[in-house]
Design a protein around this motif. Structure first.
Motif, short mmCIF file in Angstrom:
data_model
loop_
_atom_site.label_atom_id
_atom_site.label_comp_id
_atom_site.label_asym_id
_atom_site.label_seq_id
_atom_site.Cartn_x
_atom_site.Cartn_y
_atom_site.Cartn_z
N ASN A 1 60.59 145.20 51.47
CA ASN A 1 61.29 144.10 50.81
C ASN A 1 60.47 143.57 49.63
N ASN A 2 59.18 143.32 49.86
CA ASN A 2 58.33 142.81 48.79
C ASN A 2 58.13 143.83 47.68
N ALA A 3 58.07 145.10 48.04
CA ALA A 3 57.93 146.15 47.03
C ALA A 3 59.16 146.17 46.13
N PHE A 4 60.36 146.10 46.76
CA PHE A 4 61.60 146.03 45.97
C PHE A 4 61.58 144.84 45.02
N LEU B 1 59.10 145.36 42.20
CA LEU B 1 59.61 146.41 41.31
C LEU B 1 60.73 145.87 40.43
N PHE B 2 61.67 145.12 41.04
CA PHE B 2 62.79 144.59 40.28
C PHE B 2 62.36 143.53 39.27
N THR B 3 61.33 142.77 39.60
CA THR B 3 60.80 141.80 38.64
C THR B 3 60.25 142.53 37.41
N GLU B 4 59.53 143.62 37.65
CA GLU B 4 58.96 144.39 36.55
C GLU B 4 60.05 145.09 35.73
N ILE C 1 69.37 145.06 35.35
CA ILE C 1 68.63 144.76 36.57
C ILE C 1 69.53 144.24 37.69
N ASP C 2 70.54 143.42 37.36
CA ASP C 2 71.41 142.89 38.41
C ASP C 2 72.16 143.99 39.14
N THR C 3 72.65 144.96 38.40
CA THR C 3 73.38 146.07 39.00
C THR C 3 72.45 146.94 39.85
N VAL C 4 71.27 147.24 39.33
CA VAL C 4 70.30 148.05 40.07
C VAL C 4 69.88 147.32 41.35
N TYR C 5 69.63 146.03 41.23
CA TYR C 5 69.22 145.21 42.37
C TYR C 5 70.30 145.22 43.46
N LEU C 6 71.52 144.96 43.08
CA LEU C 6 72.63 144.92 44.04
C LEU C 6 72.82 146.27 44.73
N ILE D 1 72.24 147.04 48.76
CA ILE D 1 73.36 147.55 49.56
C ILE D 1 72.95 148.85 50.25
N ALA D 2 72.32 149.75 49.50
CA ALA D 2 71.86 151.02 50.08
C ALA D 2 70.84 150.77 51.18
N ALA D 3 69.89 149.87 50.95
CA ALA D 3 68.88 149.57 51.97
C ALA D 3 69.53 148.96 53.20
N GLY D 4 70.51 148.09 53.01
CA GLY D 4 71.21 147.47 54.13
C GLY D 4 71.96 148.49 54.96
N VAL D 5 72.66 149.40 54.30
CA VAL D 5 73.41 150.44 55.02
C VAL D 5 72.45 151.34 55.80
#
Length: 189
Positions: free
Chosen positions: A103-106, A109-112, A121-126, A130-134
């Motif tokens: 979680n912290n790595a994500f 990474l997304f901040t960078e 970034i919003d699309t990549v983040y979402l 979703i993929a991680a949740g599934v």
């Protein structure tokens, strides 16, 4: 979100590769090790004598509050529930450390990425979450089928109030409260 408005704190944007690396190590390695030892080890494990559900919820609440910012409390609480369940079911704090680290790595990474490519970034983040949740739900189901998912029941016979009093007046919790109170007042001043 849900009609609540608030500003997220500005996260430091790295100026060079060493900053990126150091931010990543602090967020994705050091923080998960320390926080999981404290919240799922020192706080949650002794509470399990009152039942796993109680231990998970109380340690998750303390985890959420410890993250301090109102925008982080709800997410940290929910994450604490998930991580607590994973630790109880797997019987290993390392599972919690790995989930927390991912979680912290994500987030790091997304901040960078967001500082370099703010348009996508919003699309990549979402999509990533979703993929991680599934994947997480599928792994949870497979684990449950293979090993069974059982929590230890409360056999103490104590009321919720007595459990909470016992928890908050235990030495580890008193030390945690003092530490976080000092930290909060030091940051305010």
């Amino acid at each position: 979100f849900a009609g609540i408005e608030g500003d997220l704190p500005e996260l430091p944007v790295s100026q060079n590769a060493l900053d990126v690396f150091m931010n990543f190590v602090a967020a994705a390695v050091v923080a998960p090790l320390v926080e999981e030892f404290i919240f799922r080890g020192v706080i949650m494990q002794p509470l399990r004598r009152y039942g796993d559900r109680f231990a998970i919820v109380v340690s998750a609440a303390v985890f959420g509050i410890a993250h301090g910012r109102p925008t982080s409390i709800v997410f940290a609480f929910l994450s604490g529930i998930i991580i607590g369940c994973a630790v109880v079911y797997s019987r290993s704090i390392w599972v919690g450390i790995i989930i927390h680290a991912l979680n912290n790595a994500f987030s790091t990474l997304f901040t960078e990425i967001g500082s370099v490519m703010p348009d996508i970034i919003d699309t990549v983040y979402l999509l990533s979450y979703i993929a991680a949740g599934v994947i997480g739900v599928i792994a949870f189901i497979i684990y449950g089928i293979k090993y069974g998912l059982r929590m230890k029941r409360d056999t103490s016979g104590l009321s919720c109030r007595k459990k909470l009093v016992g928890f908050f007046f235990a030495v580890p919790m008193i030390l945690s409260i003092v530490y976080y109170t000092v930290t909060i007042f030091r940051n305010i001043g």
